[in-house]
Design an enzyme around this catalytic site. Structure first.
Site, PDB file in Angstrom:
ATOM      1  N   VAL A 140       0.919  -1.138   0.000  1.00  0.00           N
ATOM      2  CA  VAL A 140       0.000   0.000   0.000  1.00  0.00           C
ATOM      3  C   VAL A 140       0.961   1.190   0.000  1.00  0.00           C
ATOM      4  O   VAL A 140       1.554   1.509   1.018  1.00  0.00           O
ATOM      5  CB  VAL A 140      -0.935  -0.002   1.234  1.00  0.00           C
ATOM      6  CG1 VAL A 140      -1.751   1.283   1.288  1.00  0.00           C
ATOM      7  CG2 VAL A 140      -1.860  -1.214   1.192  1.00  0.00           C
ATOM      8  N   PRO A 141       1.164   1.802  -1.182  1.00  0.00           N
ATOM      9  CA  PRO A 141       2.315   2.672  -1.408  1.00  0.00           C
ATOM     10  C   PRO A 141       2.269   4.062  -0.782  1.00  0.00           C
ATOM     11  O   PRO A 141       2.230   5.076  -1.469  1.00  0.00           O
ATOM     12  CB  PRO A 141       2.366   2.750  -2.937  1.00  0.00           C
ATOM     13  CG  PRO A 141       0.953   2.597  -3.361  1.00  0.00           C
ATOM     14  CD  PRO A 141       0.335   1.639  -2.379  1.00  0.00           C
ATOM     15  N   CYS A 142       2.339   4.122   0.534  1.00  0.00           N
ATOM     16  CA  CYS A 142       2.324   5.414   1.215  1.00  0.00           C
ATOM     17  C   CYS A 142       3.608   6.201   0.953  1.00  0.00           C
ATOM     18  O   CYS A 142       3.640   7.413   1.147  1.00  0.00           O
ATOM     19  CB  CYS A 142       2.063   5.243   2.703  1.00  0.00           C
ATOM     20  SG  CYS A 142       3.151   4.098   3.540  1.00  0.00           S
ATOM     21  N   HIS A 143       4.659   5.529   0.475  1.00  0.00           N
ATOM     22  CA  HIS A 143       5.915   6.234   0.171  1.00  0.00           C
ATOM     23  C   HIS A 143       5.742   7.184  -1.013  1.00  0.00           C
ATOM     24  O   HIS A 143       6.561   8.062  -1.224  1.00  0.00           O
ATOM     25  CB  HIS A 143       7.046   5.230  -0.118  1.00  0.00           C
ATOM     26  CG  HIS A 143       6.785   4.326  -1.276  1.00  0.00           C
ATOM     27  ND1 HIS A 143       6.019   3.169  -1.147  1.00  0.00           N
ATOM     28  CD2 HIS A 143       7.145   4.394  -2.584  1.00  0.00           C
ATOM     29  CE1 HIS A 143       5.947   2.577  -2.333  1.00  0.00           C
ATOM     30  NE2 HIS A 143       6.622   3.306  -3.222  1.00  0.00           N
ATOM     31  N   ARG A 144       4.660   7.025  -1.769  1.00  0.00           N
ATOM     32  CA  ARG A 144       4.423   7.880  -2.944  1.00  0.00           C
ATOM     33  C   ARG A 144       3.753   9.202  -2.567  1.00  0.00           C
ATOM     34  O   ARG A 144       3.417   9.993  -3.445  1.00  0.00           O
ATOM     35  CB  ARG A 144       3.577   7.135  -3.973  1.00  0.00           C
ATOM     36  CG  ARG A 144       4.287   5.922  -4.542  1.00  0.00           C
ATOM     37  CD  ARG A 144       3.453   5.162  -5.552  1.00  0.00           C
ATOM     38  NE  ARG A 144       4.120   3.911  -5.910  1.00  0.00           N
ATOM     39  CZ  ARG A 144       3.492   2.828  -6.320  1.00  0.00           C
ATOM     40  NH1 ARG A 144       2.172   2.824  -6.443  1.00  0.00           N
ATOM     41  NH2 ARG A 144       4.167   1.726  -6.599  1.00  0.00           N
TER      42      ARG A 144
END
Length: 176
Positions: A140-144
């Protein structure tokens, strides 16, 4: 009287360029990806807090599909994940985590972009809190999600890891 049986959570360690990450799954799917440098005790405490009746069992065999997808991602051969996740939060957190999955590989959005996406433009701080509570980094790409000014903002995995993931994805172009 029925006694609720304990939940089994299987875990393993993913080795990658910056070190290792604890990963864990329930019978329904991936429930946790840890942070670089995390101690086993911290991982265990997180699991106990979120799954109070859980028993942790190290079982690399059942985590192989997840480890494979994550390795492929780190090698630049995978841009999205196909295996199920089992993450629970408040309805608001779950709405934010779903929104995060819509951010394309290699793109970045700001916290206010996410707030707009869920039609709550004033909820930027709440969006930030929900993103910070995401239990499955990377998939779940919260780094984006970065600051409106392009700054690499806080990340549960640490800003070094966030920078690493964005570079891996070539993610410097801002959503427009």
């Amino acid at each position: 009287m029925m006694v609720k049986k304990e939940q089994v959570i299987e875990w393993s360690i993913l080795e990658y360029d910056l070190g290792q990450l604890y990963i864990a799954k329930t019978e329904k799917g991936l429930c946790y990806i840890g942070s670089p440098g995390q101690l086993y005790e911290e991982f265990e405490a997180w699991i106990q807090k979120h799954f109070p009746k859980a028993i942790l069992i190290e079982k690399q065999e059942t985590l192989k599909p997840y480890l494979s997808e994550l390795r492929e991602y780190f090698e630049g051969d995978r841009q999205s994940f196909s295996l199920p996740v089992d993450i629970k939060g408040t309805p608001f957190q779950e709405e934010i985590w779903e929104a995060l999955k819509q951010i394309p590989y290699g793109k970045t959005y700001s916290y206010s972009d996410i707030a707009e996406m869920i039609k709550r433009p004033k909820a930027v701080r709440a969006v930030g809190s929900a993103i910070g509570a995401n239990p499955v980094l990377i998939t779940v790409p919260c780094h984006r999600v970065i600051g409106k000014n392009g700054a690499i903002t806080g990340y549960r995995g640490g800003t070094e890891m966030k920078r690493y993931l964005l570079q891996l994805e070539g993610g410097t172009q801002k959503n427009t």
